[in-house]
Write a protein that holds these residues in place. Structure first.
Motif, PDB file in Angstrom:
ATOM      1  N   MET A 142     -17.329 -13.088   6.101  1.00  0.00           N
ATOM      2  CA  MET A 142     -17.794 -14.308   6.744  1.00  0.00           C
ATOM      3  C   MET A 142     -17.984 -14.125   8.252  1.00  0.00           C
ATOM      4  N   ILE A 143     -18.206 -12.887   8.690  1.00  0.00           N
ATOM      5  CA  ILE A 143     -18.306 -12.611  10.116  1.00  0.00           C
ATOM      6  C   ILE A 143     -19.761 -12.539  10.555  1.00  0.00           C
ATOM      7  N   LEU A 144     -20.075 -13.236  11.630  1.00  0.00           N
ATOM      8  CA  LEU A 144     -21.433 -13.212  12.150  1.00  0.00           C
ATOM      9  C   LEU A 144     -21.818 -11.834  12.657  1.00  0.00           C
ATOM     10  N   HIS A 145     -20.968 -11.262  13.479  1.00  0.00           N
ATOM     11  CA  HIS A 145     -21.232  -9.954  14.061  1.00  0.00           C
ATOM     12  C   HIS A 145     -20.069  -9.051  13.711  1.00  0.00           C
ATOM     13  N   ASP A 146     -20.169  -8.369  12.594  1.00  0.00           N
ATOM     14  CA  ASP A 146     -19.070  -7.534  12.123  1.00  0.00           C
ATOM     15  C   ASP A 146     -18.810  -6.413  13.112  1.00  0.00           C
ATOM     16  N   ASP A 147     -17.547  -6.198  13.423  1.00  0.00           N
ATOM     17  CA  ASP A 147     -17.169  -5.168  14.393  1.00  0.00           C
ATOM     18  C   ASP A 147     -16.226  -4.193  13.728  1.00  0.00           C
ATOM     19  N   ASP A 148     -16.753  -3.032  13.327  1.00  0.00           N
ATOM     20  CA  ASP A 148     -15.943  -2.051  12.609  1.00  0.00           C
ATOM     21  C   ASP A 148     -14.930  -1.363  13.504  1.00  0.00           C
ATOM     22  N   SER A 149     -15.040  -1.615  14.824  1.00  0.00           N
ATOM     23  CA  SER A 149     -14.131  -0.916  15.734  1.00  0.00           C
ATOM     24  C   SER A 149     -12.752  -1.539  15.770  1.00  0.00           C
ATOM     25  N   VAL A 150     -12.616  -2.766  15.214  1.00  0.00           N
ATOM     26  CA  VAL A 150     -11.305  -3.400  15.212  1.00  0.00           C
ATOM     27  C   VAL A 150     -10.424  -2.687  14.209  1.00  0.00           C
TER      28      VAL A 150
ATOM     29  N   ALA B  85      -0.790 -14.671  22.331  1.00  0.00           N
ATOM     30  CA  ALA B  85      -1.925 -14.073  21.622  1.00  0.00           C
ATOM     31  C   ALA B  85      -1.624 -13.913  20.132  1.00  0.00           C
ATOM     32  N   HIS B  86      -0.402 -13.489  19.804  1.00  0.00           N
ATOM     33  CA  HIS B  86      -0.024 -13.365  18.400  1.00  0.00           C
ATOM     34  C   HIS B  86      -0.048 -14.726  17.707  1.00  0.00           C
ATOM     35  N   GLU B  87       0.459 -15.753  18.376  1.00  0.00           N
ATOM     36  CA  GLU B  87       0.455 -17.095  17.806  1.00  0.00           C
ATOM     37  C   GLU B  87      -0.965 -17.621  17.659  1.00  0.00           C
ATOM     38  N   GLU B  88      -1.798 -17.357  18.658  1.00  0.00           N
ATOM     39  CA  GLU B  88      -3.192 -17.802  18.608  1.00  0.00           C
ATOM     40  C   GLU B  88      -3.913 -17.180  17.420  1.00  0.00           C
ATOM     41  N   LEU B  89      -3.724 -15.886  17.223  1.00  0.00           N
ATOM     42  CA  LEU B  89      -4.357 -15.193  16.103  1.00  0.00           C
ATOM     43  C   LEU B  89      -3.858 -15.754  14.774  1.00  0.00           C
ATOM     44  N   ARG B  90      -2.568 -16.011  14.693  1.00  0.00           N
ATOM     45  CA  ARG B  90      -2.015 -16.562  13.449  1.00  0.00           C
ATOM     46  C   ARG B  90      -2.606 -17.927  13.138  1.00  0.00           C
TER      47      ARG B  90
ATOM     48  N   LYS C 196     -13.119 -11.782  16.971  1.00  0.00           N
ATOM     49  CA  LYS C 196     -13.689 -11.489  15.660  1.00  0.00           C
ATOM     50  C   LYS C 196     -13.422 -12.635  14.690  1.00  0.00           C
ATOM     51  N   GLN C 197     -12.176 -13.128  14.670  1.00  0.00           N
ATOM     52  CA  GLN C 197     -11.827 -14.215  13.765  1.00  0.00           C
ATOM     53  C   GLN C 197     -12.572 -15.504  14.111  1.00  0.00           C
ATOM     54  N   LYS C 198     -12.783 -15.742  15.399  1.00  0.00           N
ATOM     55  CA  LYS C 198     -13.514 -16.949  15.811  1.00  0.00           C
ATOM     56  C   LYS C 198     -14.986 -16.878  15.436  1.00  0.00           C
ATOM     57  N   ASN C 199     -15.480 -15.670  15.182  1.00  0.00           N
ATOM     58  CA  ASN C 199     -16.871 -15.500  14.780  1.00  0.00           C
ATOM     59  C   ASN C 199     -17.065 -15.580  13.272  1.00  0.00           C
ATOM     60  N   THR C 200     -16.010 -15.908  12.530  1.00  0.00           N
ATOM     61  CA  THR C 200     -16.194 -16.107  11.096  1.00  0.00           C
ATOM     62  C   THR C 200     -16.793 -17.487  10.865  1.00  0.00           C
ATOM     63  N   TYR C 201     -17.577 -17.602   9.804  1.00  0.00           N
ATOM     64  CA  TYR C 201     -18.203 -18.885   9.491  1.00  0.00           C
ATOM     65  C   TYR C 201     -17.163 -19.942   9.149  1.00  0.00           C
TER      66      TYR C 201
ATOM     67  N   GLU D  51      -2.263  -3.678  23.947  1.00  0.00           N
ATOM     68  CA  GLU D  51      -2.051  -4.529  22.786  1.00  0.00           C
ATOM     69  C   GLU D  51      -2.767  -5.863  22.946  1.00  0.00           C
ATOM     70  N   LEU D  52      -2.745  -6.427  24.155  1.00  0.00           N
ATOM     71  CA  LEU D  52      -3.455  -7.682  24.417  1.00  0.00           C
ATOM     72  C   LEU D  52      -4.953  -7.513  24.237  1.00  0.00           C
ATOM     73  N   GLY D  53      -5.484  -6.357  24.678  1.00  0.00           N
ATOM     74  CA  GLY D  53      -6.903  -6.096  24.491  1.00  0.00           C
ATOM     75  C   GLY D  53      -7.269  -6.069  23.018  1.00  0.00           C
ATOM     76  N   ASP D  54      -6.444  -5.406  22.201  1.00  0.00           N
ATOM     77  CA  ASP D  54      -6.696  -5.338  20.761  1.00  0.00           C
ATOM     78  C   ASP D  54      -6.592  -6.723  20.117  1.00  0.00           C
ATOM     79  N   LEU D  55      -5.570  -7.485  20.515  1.00  0.00           N
ATOM     80  CA  LEU D  55      -5.382  -8.821  19.950  1.00  0.00           C
ATOM     81  C   LEU D  55      -6.523  -9.751  20.316  1.00  0.00           C
ATOM     82  N   ASN D  56      -6.961  -9.703  21.579  1.00  0.00           N
ATOM     83  CA  ASN D  56      -8.058 -10.572  22.008  1.00  0.00           C
ATOM     84  C   ASN D  56      -9.359 -10.221  21.297  1.00  0.00           C
ATOM     85  N   GLU D  57      -9.542  -8.930  21.007  1.00  0.00           N
ATOM     86  CA  GLU D  57     -10.723  -8.510  20.253  1.00  0.00           C
ATOM     87  C   GLU D  57     -10.659  -9.057  18.828  1.00  0.00           C
TER      88      GLU D  57
END
Length: 247
Positions: A89-97, A19-24, A210-215, A200-206
C-alpha cells in the motif's frame, strides 16, 4: 563539556523515545484504517460503475508482483487486512529501508538478520548488554526476593521480559528508563551513544515517512468523502494505470 554532552544525550534519548512511539502509532492507525479503506474502495467502484473483479483478473500478474504475500497454504492474502504485507500500500516504495531481525543465539551479534552491524553499533550493543546484566540482577525471576508480593513478582518478571526484548531489538532507551527506575548506573560514553542515536533517528524517521506514504494511513487522514475518493483514485491509478479513468 561533560555537562553539555549529557544534556545533548538526554535530548536525543527523548527524541528516540518519541520516534519509536510515533512509528508505533502510525502503524496502528494504518492497520485500523485498512478495513475502512477496503470498504470505501469497493463502494467507490460500485458508484463509478467499475468492475473491480474484472480489473483484478486483467491485472492479476501485476497485482501478484505488487502484493507478493501468501498464506501458509499458498493462497494470496489481502494486504489491506494484513500488516505484514508492508509495501503493497506504499505510494513510493523504498527498498532501502532495512528490516532488522534479532539473533538470540549470539550475545553480541555481528549480524542482525541480513544487516551487518558497524563497529560503533557492536560497541553500543556490548555497552548496553552490560546495562541489561545489571538490570537482570534486579528483575530476573531467579533473583527476586521471596518477600515480594505476587503482584510485585509478576510486574518485575514482565519488566525483565521487556528489558530482554529491548536489548534484542536495540531499543536501548528502554534499558535507560529501567536503569533510572531502579537506580542502576548507566554508561557515560555520551559521544558514542549520541552518534548511534543520530543514526537510529535517521532510520526511524525514514520508516515513519514510508509508513505515512501508505494508502491506509493517507486514507485515515482524510477529512471527507472527496478526499477519500482522491486517495482511492491514486491507489487505483498505481494498480491499474491512470487510463482506467479515461474510458
Amino acid at each position: 563539556m561533560a555537562v553539555t554532552a549529557k544534556l545533548r544525550w538526554k535530548r536525543y534519548v527523548n527524541e528516540l523515545r518519541y520516534a519509536h512511539e510515533e512509528l508505533r502509532f502510525i502503524k496502528e492507525i494504518s492497520t485500523e484504517a485498512a478495513r475502512e479503506f477496503q470498504v470505501h474502495y469497493e463502494e467507490f467502484c460500485v458508484r463509478n460503475d467499475v468492475d473491480l473483479a474484472e480489473l483484478n483478473r486483467e491485472h492479476a500478474e501485476k497485482l501478484q508482483q505488487l502484493y507478493d504475500c501468501k498464506t501458509g497454504d499458498g493462497t494470496n492474502k489481502n494486504p489491506q487486512f494484513d500488516a505484514d504485507c508492508d509495501g503493497a500500500m506504499i505510494l513510493h516504495d523504498d527498498d532501502s529501508v532495512k528490516s532488522v531481525n534479532s539473533n538470540e543465539s549470539e550475545e553480541y551479534p555481528q549480524q542482525l538478520g541480513d544487516y551487518q552491524m558497524t563497529k560503533d553499533e557492536l560497541e553500543m550493543h556490548e555497552t548496553f548488554n552490560k546495562v541489561f546484566r545489571k538490570i537482570a540482577m534486579v528483575l530476573h525471576p531467579d533473583k527476586l526476593s521471596s518477600n515480594l508480593s505476587t503482584e510485585e513478582r509478576i510486574e518485575k518478571r514482565q519488566l525483565f521480559t521487556e528489558a530482554k526484548d529491548a536489548l534484542e531489538k536495540r531499543r536501548y532507551f528502554m534499558l535507560l528508563d529501567l536503569a533510572e527506575k531502579f537506580k542502576i548506573s548507566i554508561p557515560r560514553n555520551y559521544g558514542q551513544q549520541i552518534r548511534w542515536m543520530k543514526k537510529e533517528l535517521g532510520d526511524l524517521n525514514e520508516d515513519i515517512l514510508k509508513q505515512k506514504n501508505t494508502y491506509n494511513y493517507m486514507f485515515s487522514e482524510c477529512e471527507g468523502e472527496t478526499e477519500k475518493d482522491v486517495v482511492i483514485m491514486r491507489f487505483m491509478s498505481q494498480l491499474f494505470g491512470p487510463e482506467i479513468f479515461r474510458q
